[in-house]
Design a protein around this motif. Structure first.
Motif, PDB file in Angstrom:
ATOM      1  N   GLU A  68      22.246  -1.853 -11.452  1.00  0.00           N
ATOM      2  CA  GLU A  68      22.381  -1.514 -12.860  1.00  0.00           C
ATOM      3  C   GLU A  68      21.034  -1.109 -13.450  1.00  0.00           C
ATOM      4  OE1 GLU A  68      24.112  -3.351 -17.058  1.00  0.00           O
ATOM      5  OE2 GLU A  68      24.261  -4.511 -15.184  1.00  0.00           O
ATOM      6  N   PHE A  69      19.978  -1.790 -13.034  1.00  0.00           N
ATOM      7  CA  PHE A  69      18.648  -1.445 -13.516  1.00  0.00           C
ATOM      8  C   PHE A  69      18.244  -0.048 -13.039  1.00  0.00           C
ATOM      9  CE2 PHE A  69      13.978  -1.495 -12.893  1.00  0.00           C
ATOM     10  CZ  PHE A  69      13.599  -1.618 -14.224  1.00  0.00           C
ATOM     11  N   ARG A  70      18.546   0.273 -11.799  1.00  0.00           N
ATOM     12  CA  ARG A  70      18.227   1.616 -11.283  1.00  0.00           C
ATOM     13  C   ARG A  70      18.925   2.686 -12.103  1.00  0.00           C
ATOM     14  NH1 ARG A  70      19.344  -0.621  -6.357  1.00  0.00           N
ATOM     15  NH2 ARG A  70      21.261   0.598  -6.161  1.00  0.00           N
ATOM     16  N   PRO A  90       0.825  -1.219   0.000  1.00  0.00           N
ATOM     17  CA  PRO A  90       0.000   0.000   0.000  1.00  0.00           C
ATOM     18  C   PRO A  90       0.857   1.265   0.000  1.00  0.00           C
ATOM     19  CG  PRO A  90      -0.931  -1.607   1.503  1.00  0.00           C
ATOM     20  CD  PRO A  90       0.394  -2.162   1.057  1.00  0.00           C
ATOM     21  N   GLY A  91       2.031   1.191   0.655  1.00  0.00           N
ATOM     22  CA  GLY A  91       2.921   2.357   0.667  1.00  0.00           C
ATOM     23  C   GLY A  91       3.416   2.719  -0.722  1.00  0.00           C
ATOM     24  N   ASP A  92       3.723   1.696  -1.540  1.00  0.00           N
ATOM     25  CA  ASP A  92       4.146   1.965  -2.913  1.00  0.00           C
ATOM     26  C   ASP A  92       3.043   2.688  -3.683  1.00  0.00           C
ATOM     27  OD1 ASP A  92       6.615   0.718  -2.608  1.00  0.00           O
ATOM     28  OD2 ASP A  92       5.864  -1.241  -3.243  1.00  0.00           O
ATOM     29  N   ASP A 147      12.795  -4.929  -0.500  1.00  0.00           N
ATOM     30  CA  ASP A 147      13.044  -5.743  -1.684  1.00  0.00           C
ATOM     31  C   ASP A 147      12.631  -4.938  -2.919  1.00  0.00           C
ATOM     32  OD1 ASP A 147      13.396  -7.641  -3.585  1.00  0.00           O
ATOM     33  OD2 ASP A 147      11.910  -9.059  -2.805  1.00  0.00           O
ATOM     34  N   VAL A 148      13.611  -4.605  -3.765  1.00  0.00           N
ATOM     35  CA  VAL A 148      13.320  -3.769  -4.934  1.00  0.00           C
ATOM     36  C   VAL A 148      12.426  -4.493  -5.935  1.00  0.00           C
ATOM     37  CG1 VAL A 148      14.335  -2.544  -6.900  1.00  0.00           C
ATOM     38  CG2 VAL A 148      15.448  -2.465  -4.667  1.00  0.00           C
ATOM     39  N   ARG A 149      12.623  -5.790  -6.076  1.00  0.00           N
ATOM     40  CA  ARG A 149      11.841  -6.598  -7.016  1.00  0.00           C
ATOM     41  C   ARG A 149      11.871  -5.960  -8.403  1.00  0.00           C
ATOM     42  NH1 ARG A 149       6.392  -7.081  -3.860  1.00  0.00           N
ATOM     43  NH2 ARG A 149       5.689  -8.061  -5.791  1.00  0.00           N
ATOM     44  N   ALA A 150      13.112  -5.662  -8.806  1.00  0.00           N
ATOM     45  CA  ALA A 150      13.312  -4.989 -10.091  1.00  0.00           C
ATOM     46  C   ALA A 150      12.800  -5.814 -11.254  1.00  0.00           C
ATOM     47  CB  ALA A 150      14.801  -4.664 -10.273  1.00  0.00           C
ATOM     48  N   ARG A 160      12.003   2.049  -2.938  1.00  0.00           N
ATOM     49  CA  ARG A 160      12.260   0.762  -2.293  1.00  0.00           C
ATOM     50  C   ARG A 160      13.729   0.623  -1.902  1.00  0.00           C
ATOM     51  NH1 ARG A 160       8.774  -3.326  -6.280  1.00  0.00           N
ATOM     52  NH2 ARG A 160       6.687  -2.724  -5.515  1.00  0.00           N
ATOM     53  N   HIS A 161      14.613   1.112  -2.758  1.00  0.00           N
ATOM     54  CA  HIS A 161      16.043   1.021  -2.450  1.00  0.00           C
ATOM     55  C   HIS A 161      16.393   1.834  -1.209  1.00  0.00           C
ATOM     56  CE1 HIS A 161      20.371   0.830  -3.044  1.00  0.00           C
ATOM     57  NE2 HIS A 161      20.420   2.157  -3.061  1.00  0.00           N
TER      58      HIS A 161
END
Length: 461
Positions: free
Chosen positions: A434-436, A157-159, A348-351, A342-343
């Motif tokens: 790297e994704f970030r 919910p925070g996201d 958990d970033v769950r990229a 998230r970072h």
């Protein structure tokens, strides 16, 4: 624009009328039509008239006599774009042949007059770019954020709350940009910053097609302010991303509602995860959908397509172009936000989940945006040479170059990073980092695209 007398013409009799013919409908703006007569005195026409808003006739009770005559004009097209220009011709004395007439380029006062613009042109232009940049950024992030929250985001919910928070902030940014756009357009019409007098100046702007665009954006921004948290467990709603993948024949893995996925938290990865929440569609979110529609509709009444092409066709393509662009650009901004949020929180970033889910939506949006943009470019451009011979074309080429960079970054994420994240597993901090970085650079490119788009809207074509 053409004129009678024409640019550089030499006449052997006084002139009491000047005719200006424009390629599209327009009306005087700013200083309108100003003439420098042969004696070096600036004069306004005693009468300005037009039957079709294409041909404007300037009449003078006291004819323009012997000497070099300069004409400076400033008009506004129906799409609210200010257009300025100037030209000159020579009125020779009746006992001097045209070949013996003095050169008009020798008249320093005339040269200065022809180069003079309305008061504060640089500032007026900068304010216009600022207003368009803010309103466009607010619209794209607001629309894209709403659709990102509804279609892509599955998380805590925070996201969801944080994305909707920035949707509301985007609506405020949109409102501020719209007000600046209104002030800018009033300054264009008035020819300066004395826009509060007469008060009819603002009313004149609001009564135009551009004014309707302004009002639609303000109302749309008001609806986006209603974007508040209302969530539901993700497995209780149909997943639009999985539906898209299924429709195109790409397997999406087991749905989260399956018992196996509920028993094994990662069975539905990368599309779903146990404990995910989704933004709940309710009566209030339907009002937000109306706001999104009004924002998209506003672009039908603003921009080059107001005066180019078949009105109904260009309007529809315009809506599709802006909508698809918002899904890509606004969604990308929210993707960057969620990843970094998230970072920072050491969550958990769950990229992989974010990357896969967004790539499905972004890929379709990119194709639609490009196709619609191509149609609009062909509609607006009179000739291929417009791409390098007009301010509009040069800005368009710069925009396309940056879009290509952003698209290449997205392609790298899809073709390289997603497979690497799949192989590395959910705990690979190196691949997540790297994704970030990749999406952050892509987001920076998209911000530049928004600014160039704002410049493009106001550029002469």
């Amino acid at each position: 624009m053409s004129s009678n007398p024409a640019e550089g013409a030499v006449l052997n009799q006084p002139v009491d009328q000047i005719e200006l013919v424009f390629s599209g409908e327009c009306k005087p703006a700013g200083d309108g039509f100003v003439v420098l007569d042969g004696s070096g005195i600036e004069r306004l026409p005693d009468n300005v008239s037009s039957v079709d808003k294409l041909t404007w006739v300037l009449s003078f009770d006291d004819p323009l006599a012997e000497g070099a005559v300069g004409v400076r004009w400033s008009v506004a097209a129906p799409d609210a774009h200010p257009i300025e220009g100037s030209f000159s011709f020579m009125v020779a004395s009746t006992d001097v042949s045209p070949s013996d007439a003095p050169s008009q380029t020798a008249a320093t006062d005339l040269d200065d007059f022809l180069e003079t613009e309305a008061d504060g042109p640089a500032l007026v232009g900068a304010v216009g770019i600022l207003g368009r940049s803010l309103s466009l950024a607010g619209a794209l992030v607001g629309i894209g954020g709403v659709l990102f929250a509804a279609w892509v985001l599955r998380g805590s919910p925070g996201d969801i709350r944080s994305v909707l928070f920035w949707v509301r902030r985007a609506s405020v940014l949109l409102g501020a940009g719209v007000i600046i756009e209104l002030v800018h357009q009033a300054a264009v019409v008035k020819g300066g910053w004395q826009i509060l007098w007469p008060p009819t100046t603002i009313a004149e702007v609001l009564g135009s097609a551009f004014g309707l665009a302004i009002l639609l954006r303000l109302v749309g921004a008001g609806f986006l302010l209603r974007a508040h948290l209302d969530v539901i467990p993700a497995h209780q709603v149909k997943d639009p991303v999985v539906a898209v993948q299924t429709a195109v024949g790409v397997g999406a893995g087991p749905a989260l509602s399956d018992s196996a996925a509920l028993d094994h938290p990662t069975a539905g990865e990368p599309y779903a995860h146990r404990g995910d929440y989704a933004w709940k569609i309710s009566g209030e979110t339907r009002l937000i959908a109306i706001g999104v529609f009004l924002l998209l509709l506003s672009y039908v009444f603003d921009g080059h397509t107001v005066t180019e092409g078949i009105r109904g066709v260009t309007a529809l393509v315009d809506i599709i172009h802006v909508g698809a662009g918002a899904i890509w650009a606004g969604g990308l901004v929210m993707l960057v936000h969620v990843v970094w949020r998230r970072h920072r929180r050491r969550a958990d970033v769950r990229a992989l989940q974010l990357a896969v889910r967004f790539s499905v939506v972004a890929a379709a949006a990119l194709v639609v945006t490009g196709a619609a943009g191509l149609v609009l470019a062909v509609t607006i451009a009179d000739d291929v040479s417009d791409l390098w011979s007009t301010p509009w074309g040069l800005v368009l080429m710069a925009k396309l170059a940056i879009v290509a960079v952003a698209a290449a970054a997205g392609g790298y994420n899809h073709k390289v990073l997603i497979p690497r994240m799949t192989q590395a597993g959910p705990d690979s901090s190196e691949v997540d980092a790297e994704f970030r970085r990749a999406v952050s650079w892509e987001g920076a490119a998209m911000a530049l695209v928004i600014i160039l788009t704002a410049v493009l809207v106001g550029s002469a074509s």
